[in-house]
Design an enzyme around this catalytic site. Structure first.
Site, PDB file in Angstrom:
ATOM      1  N   CYS A   1       0.789  -1.237   0.000  1.00  0.00           N
ATOM      2  CA  CYS A   1       0.000   0.000   0.000  1.00  0.00           C
ATOM      3  C   CYS A   1       0.820   1.286   0.000  1.00  0.00           C
ATOM      4  O   CYS A   1       0.766   2.069  -0.939  1.00  0.00           O
ATOM      5  CB  CYS A   1      -0.948  -0.004   1.195  1.00  0.00           C
ATOM      6  SG  CYS A   1      -2.198  -1.299   1.102  1.00  0.00           S
ATOM      7  N   ILE A   2       1.570   1.530   1.057  1.00  0.00           N
ATOM      8  CA  ILE A   2       2.197   2.842   1.227  1.00  0.00           C
ATOM      9  C   ILE A   2       3.285   3.129   0.190  1.00  0.00           C
ATOM     10  O   ILE A   2       3.381   4.251  -0.294  1.00  0.00           O
ATOM     11  CB  ILE A   2       2.710   2.998   2.667  1.00  0.00           C
ATOM     12  CG1 ILE A   2       1.513   2.982   3.625  1.00  0.00           C
ATOM     13  CG2 ILE A   2       3.488   4.287   2.840  1.00  0.00           C
ATOM     14  CD1 ILE A   2       1.868   3.058   5.069  1.00  0.00           C
TER      15      ILE A   2
END
Length: 538
Positions: free
Chosen positions: A289-290
């Site tokens: 995700c990040i």
């Protein structure tokens, strides 16, 4: 008049279809297919099956399918007995053939969306999934995309290709929604069922179908006006985290130089009951995700002529953290009369986040590579990751965490704060520890250096002293004792037992969705209990 009659007939058919759909949902006669059986797809399929739906799981990775058919789970949080129970009851079937879609009323796509070598969105897995399901779609079906992607993907790469291939129109012959996955790997608090579910539809009819389906087995549905809004919301969630983590990572070396303990600063700030959310420093960002989602948002904005400078700066700041860690490690060794060349360094933890086995984008991989390139003799230990494949194609095997391993190292770097490590034992036997996660808070020993704490010149390198002598040495500066999930003191936790099968075969073809089983592929790229430290949350 003829047009009015046709329109009236369409509306009548639509109302009849909606009644039939609701009935199928209520009596659980509706069937579903989940495309991609990784850390997102498998839990979703299991939750659907638990609700009483018959679910077809499809993944082109035959090894994963074989495990599921044999009643074995490879995703943390899903036990073997759950798979066995659902397959035995005929509620879950796994296979590699898209033809199973012909039996499904709802098709949920949960495939990877990585970055290309050029740091651009790679939606080839979505395209492949849409191509695979399209020949088998039946009229009235609902197609839901869950993969994280740039705004506009659902309309451009799901709805439009199906309309073109089938001659259908979304909202009439079939339905399309976007509902982003929200997964916190390893969490004991939030799962598929109790995490609010955002959903947007291509048309009001599509949204109505999607809400009714997800609402039948999930606790809370959050409808939004379009698929594009839902896509953007998902990207913003993780961009918010990326930017705030970058802020803390940028502040960390400044605090060290100013003689300020950043962990004490952050804990003090976190006592504010409003307008603040804590984020923590670490060796870099990891997970799907990040490191990736903000790039999708930035790329999409760039298509419209907008430049998102915060995202670019945050990404650069976070990605340089492994280099900072290695530089600081070299300084610590030099401070104690050692060179990086030939020094024995143990990395404690390779997974990107505590207590999971996922290596995707893990900063520890970069730290390992950079140390090796600098001439260090690097080994690793991780209770969740038995092996990984290095850039040169060779396989690195985990060492067993033991007093002997710590004692033999010139430097131990804590890169993942697994609760399976005994940090006091580590402090008792290691010559020197560089803790990038503040995992040793509360441990006794003057041989510990923590990322973000004031730079000290009096680090005591342990050389053959016994436990009693070490305990008489200076106490680790941050005496706050963080609690583990079960309330135990960190540094005095029980060892994690991992029964994951070791798969050392290199992946030779793309898979639909990477599982949470131990990976051996380097992915180029934290955890204080929540927020910034758990960088892999989705």
């Amino acid at each position: 008049m003829e047009g009015l009659i046709e329109n009236s007939e369409h509306e009548g058919n639509k109302e009849s279809q909606e009644r039939t759909t609701l009935q199928s949902i209520n009596n659980r006669s509706l069937k579903a297919a989940v495309i991609g059986l990784g850390y997102v797809g498998l839990p979703m399929a299991v939750e659907m099956a638990h609700a009483g739906y018959q679910v077809y799981g499809i993944d082109i990775d035959g090894a994963k399918v074989a495990k599921l058919v044999a009643g074995k789970s490879y995703v943390i949080g899903i036990e073997d007995k759950v798979v066995q129970s659902l397959t035995g009851a005929g509620l879950f079937m796994a296979g590699t053939d898209y033809a199973a879609v012909a039996h499904a009323d709802v098709i949920v796509i949960c495939v990877p969306t990585p970055l290309t070598a050029e740091h651009q969105p790679d939606i080839s897995f979505i395209a492949a999934a849409v191509d695979g399901i399209t020949p088998y779609l039946q009229k009235g079906c609902l197609v839901i995309l869950e993969s994280t992607t740039y705004p506009g993907t659902t309309e451009e790469r799901v709805k439009q290709p199906i309309e073109a291939a089938k001659g259908w129109k979304a909202g009439q012959q079939f339905h399309v929604c976007y509902s982003p996955e929200r997964v916190d790997p390893g969490s004991v608090h939030y799962g598929v069922k109790n995490t609010p579910k955002i959903i947007g539809g291509s048309t009001p009819s599509c949204l109505s179908f999607g809400k009714a389906f997800y609402g039948s087995f999930l606790n809370e549905i959050v409808p939004v006006s379009s698929t594009t809004v839902a896509e953007t919301a998902k990207l913003f969630e993780n961009t918010f985290r990326s930017v705030n983590i970058a802020l803390v990572n940028e502040l960390t070396p400044a605090c060290e130089q100013m003689g300020v303990n950043i962990w004490e600063v952050l804990d003090a700030a976190a006592t504010k009951p409003f307008g603040y959310m804590p984020f923590y420093p670490g060796p870099g960002i990891g997970g799907h995700c990040i490191p990736i989602d903000p790039i999708y948002l930035s790329w999409a904005a760039g298509r419209q002529g907008s430049e998102l400078q915060f995202i670019t700066l945050a990404d650069a700041t976070n990605r340089q953290m492994p280099e900072r860690v290695v530089k600081r490690a070299a300084e610590l060794l030099e401070q104690n009369g050692l060179s990086m060349q030939g020094s024995r360094i143990v990395l404690a933890g390779m997974a990107y986040k505590k207590d999971i086995d996922d290596l995707r984008e893990s900063p520890a991989l970069d730290v390992y590579r950079l140390l090796h390139e600098a001439g260090a003799d690097v080994v690793f230990t991780d209770p969740m990751v038995p092996v990984f494949r290095k850039d040169d194609g060779t396989v690195a095997h985990a060492q067993s965490a033991s007093p002997e391993l710590w004692a033999e190292a010139d430097l131990v770097i804590i890169t993942t704060d697994h609760t399976g490590f005994d940090y006091q034992e580590m402090a008792d036997h290691a010559k020197l520890i560089f803790d990038t996660r503040n995992a040793t808070a509360g441990c006794i020993g003057g041989n510990i250096v923590v990322l973000g704490q004031p730079i000290r010149s009096d680090v005591n390198v342990v050389q053959g002293v016994n436990t009693v002598e070490i305990h008489e040495m200076q106490t680790h500066e941050n005496m706050r004792v963080p609690r583990t999930v079960d309330g135990g003191k960190r540094g005095h936790t029980d060892s994690i037992r991992s029964d994951r099968e070791v798969n050392v075969k290199a992946q030779t073809e793309p898979i639909i969705e990477p599982a949470s089983e131990p990976s051996i592929e380097p992915t180029n790229k934290h955890s204080h209990e929540d927020f910034g430290g758990s960088h892999g949350k989705s």
